[in-house]
Design a protein around this motif. Structure first.
Motif, PDB file in Angstrom:
ATOM      1  N   VAL A 189      15.568  69.394   5.809  1.00  6.64           N
ATOM      2  CA  VAL A 189      16.386  68.588   4.909  1.00  6.64           C
ATOM      3  C   VAL A 189      17.039  67.419   5.622  1.00  6.64           C
ATOM      4  O   VAL A 189      17.645  66.555   4.982  1.00  6.64           O
ATOM      5  CB  VAL A 189      17.480  69.458   4.251  1.00  6.64           C
ATOM      6  CG1 VAL A 189      16.855  70.521   3.367  1.00  6.64           C
ATOM      7  CG2 VAL A 189      18.393  70.101   5.294  1.00  6.64           C
ATOM      8  N   ALA A 190      16.942  67.363   6.932  1.00  7.95           N
ATOM      9  CA  ALA A 190      17.517  66.254   7.698  1.00  7.95           C
ATOM     10  C   ALA A 190      16.713  66.074   8.964  1.00  7.95           C
ATOM     11  O   ALA A 190      16.073  67.009   9.455  1.00  7.95           O
ATOM     12  CB  ALA A 190      18.991  66.520   8.037  1.00  7.95           C
ATOM     13  N   GLY A 191      16.744  64.840   9.490  1.00 10.45           N
ATOM     14  CA  GLY A 191      16.026  64.573  10.722  1.00 10.45           C
ATOM     15  C   GLY A 191      14.579  64.211  10.477  1.00 10.45           C
ATOM     16  O   GLY A 191      14.133  63.991   9.343  1.00 10.45           O
ATOM     17  N   ARG A 192      13.806  64.169  11.555  1.00 10.64           N
ATOM     18  CA  ARG A 192      12.407  63.741  11.502  1.00 10.64           C
ATOM     19  C   ARG A 192      11.592  64.665  10.589  1.00 10.64           C
ATOM     20  O   ARG A 192      11.577  65.868  10.771  1.00 10.64           O
ATOM     21  CB  ARG A 192      11.821  63.758  12.918  1.00 10.64           C
ATOM     22  CG  ARG A 192      10.398  63.251  12.998  1.00 10.64           C
ATOM     23  CD  ARG A 192       9.914  63.290  14.444  1.00 10.64           C
ATOM     24  NE  ARG A 192       8.543  62.851  14.554  1.00 10.64           N
ATOM     25  CZ  ARG A 192       8.170  61.592  14.717  1.00 10.64           C
ATOM     26  NH1 ARG A 192       9.092  60.658  14.804  1.00 10.64           N
ATOM     27  NH2 ARG A 192       6.897  61.263  14.823  1.00 10.64           N
ATOM     28  N   ALA A 216      30.890  76.985   8.710  1.00 14.27           N
ATOM     29  CA  ALA A 216      31.121  75.541   8.756  1.00 14.27           C
ATOM     30  C   ALA A 216      31.541  75.068  10.140  1.00 14.27           C
ATOM     31  O   ALA A 216      31.299  73.916  10.504  1.00 14.27           O
ATOM     32  CB  ALA A 216      32.172  75.137   7.725  1.00 14.27           C
ATOM     33  N   GLY A 217      32.170  75.934  10.922  1.00 10.70           N
ATOM     34  CA  GLY A 217      32.627  75.526  12.248  1.00 10.70           C
ATOM     35  C   GLY A 217      31.579  75.643  13.329  1.00 10.70           C
ATOM     36  O   GLY A 217      31.848  75.297  14.494  1.00 10.70           O
ATOM     37  N   LEU A 261      27.438  72.756   4.555  1.00  5.18           N
ATOM     38  CA  LEU A 261      27.027  72.795   5.958  1.00  5.18           C
ATOM     39  C   LEU A 261      26.175  71.558   6.254  1.00  5.18           C
ATOM     40  O   LEU A 261      24.950  71.641   6.381  1.00  5.18           O
ATOM     41  CB  LEU A 261      26.229  74.069   6.236  1.00  5.18           C
ATOM     42  CG  LEU A 261      26.937  75.393   5.889  1.00  5.18           C
ATOM     43  CD1 LEU A 261      25.982  76.567   6.020  1.00  5.18           C
ATOM     44  CD2 LEU A 261      28.156  75.596   6.777  1.00  5.18           C
ATOM     45  N   PRO A 262      26.805  70.399   6.391  1.00  2.73           N
ATOM     46  CA  PRO A 262      26.053  69.148   6.547  1.00  2.73           C
ATOM     47  C   PRO A 262      25.267  69.061   7.849  1.00  2.73           C
ATOM     48  O   PRO A 262      24.377  68.211   7.981  1.00  2.73           O
ATOM     49  CB  PRO A 262      27.138  68.068   6.486  1.00  2.73           C
ATOM     50  CG  PRO A 262      28.393  68.775   6.893  1.00  2.73           C
ATOM     51  CD  PRO A 262      28.264  70.175   6.369  1.00  2.73           C
TER      52      PRO A 262
END
Length: 259
Positions: free
Chosen positions: A165-168, A119-120, A154-155
């Motif tokens: 799953v995220a972004g373009r 996570a960090g 883990l966003p």
């Protein structure tokens, strides 16, 4: 496919030594090694690997590793492949502050809590815990909520198991999931699996233009734009080929008069 159980004699597997690292990398000084491939060597102990302080790319897949302790000193490590080992935890990777891409498919990670140590890592964007093509997975991937839990934990991830799953481009993956979901087998018992049923209602295709959602409309628009770009690239390629052929023909004609 989960990692196979330990067999007799595997406890005497290969240990990472300075000689092994130098022979595999071609470098004399361990801290000068930037890229290292140690795939499928039967490794059970990472030994002095932590001395490769400049290491940025590391492949440890297909071994028999149970822990990653020496990797905690690799602060420059950006890409790590530990697929198909026997890992039950990833805690040492919490210190790999530059890690961006991690493949840990085919290990023994059983709960989402074992990913908390990641996570960090603010730069971690690509994570693979299962690989259907290679038949590699982890026990935690069997949970129906696996994907959602990992994204919540883990966003910062942009790609999980090869799926954006995220972004373009992430909207396109979501659209594919929405379209495919009616085709997935039902988990409820009964004879419904034996009888095939249409996944759209009668007349769906005829009425599609007026019933399509804004997501589908946007996807179709993007597809048409991409198709148009492909046509344009094809035209440019054809022009370039014709010009090249003309140039070659001219050169051939000229050279025929040279003695």
């Amino acid at each position: 496919m989960e990692p196979q159980a330990e067999k007799p004699g595997e406890a005497d597997g290969v240990r990472v030594t300075p000689q092994l690292l130098k022979s595999r990398s071609g470098e004399f000084a361990l801290d000068s090694i930037l890229l290292l491939k140690l795939r499928g060597l039967g490794l059970v102990d990472l030994g002095c690997l932590g001395a490769c302080l400049g290491l940025e790319w590391l492949d440890l897949s297909g071994n028999a590793l149970t822990q990653l302790g020496p990797l905690a000193s690799l602060r420059q490590l950006a890409v790590l492949n530990v697929a198909n080992n026997r890992l039950t935890g990833l805690e040492p990777l919490a210190a790999c502050e530059n890690l961006q891409n991690l493949n840990a498919a085919g290990n023994l990670l059983a709960t989402p809590g074992q990913l908390q140590c990641l996570a960090g890592l603010r730069g971690l964007e690509h994570l693979r815990l299962r690989d259907p093509l290679a038949r590699l997975s982890n026990p935690l991937c069997a949970s129906p909520s696996y994907g959602a839990v990992v994204r919540e934990l883990l966003p910062g991830l942009k790609v999980i198991d090869g799926e954006r799953v995220a972004g373009r481009g992430s909207e396109f993956y979501q659209l594919c999931r929405d379209l495919d979901s009616p085709l997935w087998p039902s988990s409820s018992p009964g004879p419904s699996m034996a009888e095939a049923q249409p996944w759209v209602e009668p007349g769906y295709w005829e009425a599609w233009p007026t019933r399509s959602s804004s997501i589908l409309q946007e996807a179709c628009r993007q597809f048409q734009d991409t198709l148009q770009e492909c046509h344009e690239l094809d035209r440019q390629a054809q022009d370039s080929l014709e010009q090249a052929q003309q140039a070659l023909s001219s050169a051939g004609t000229t050279s025929s008069f040279v003695f």
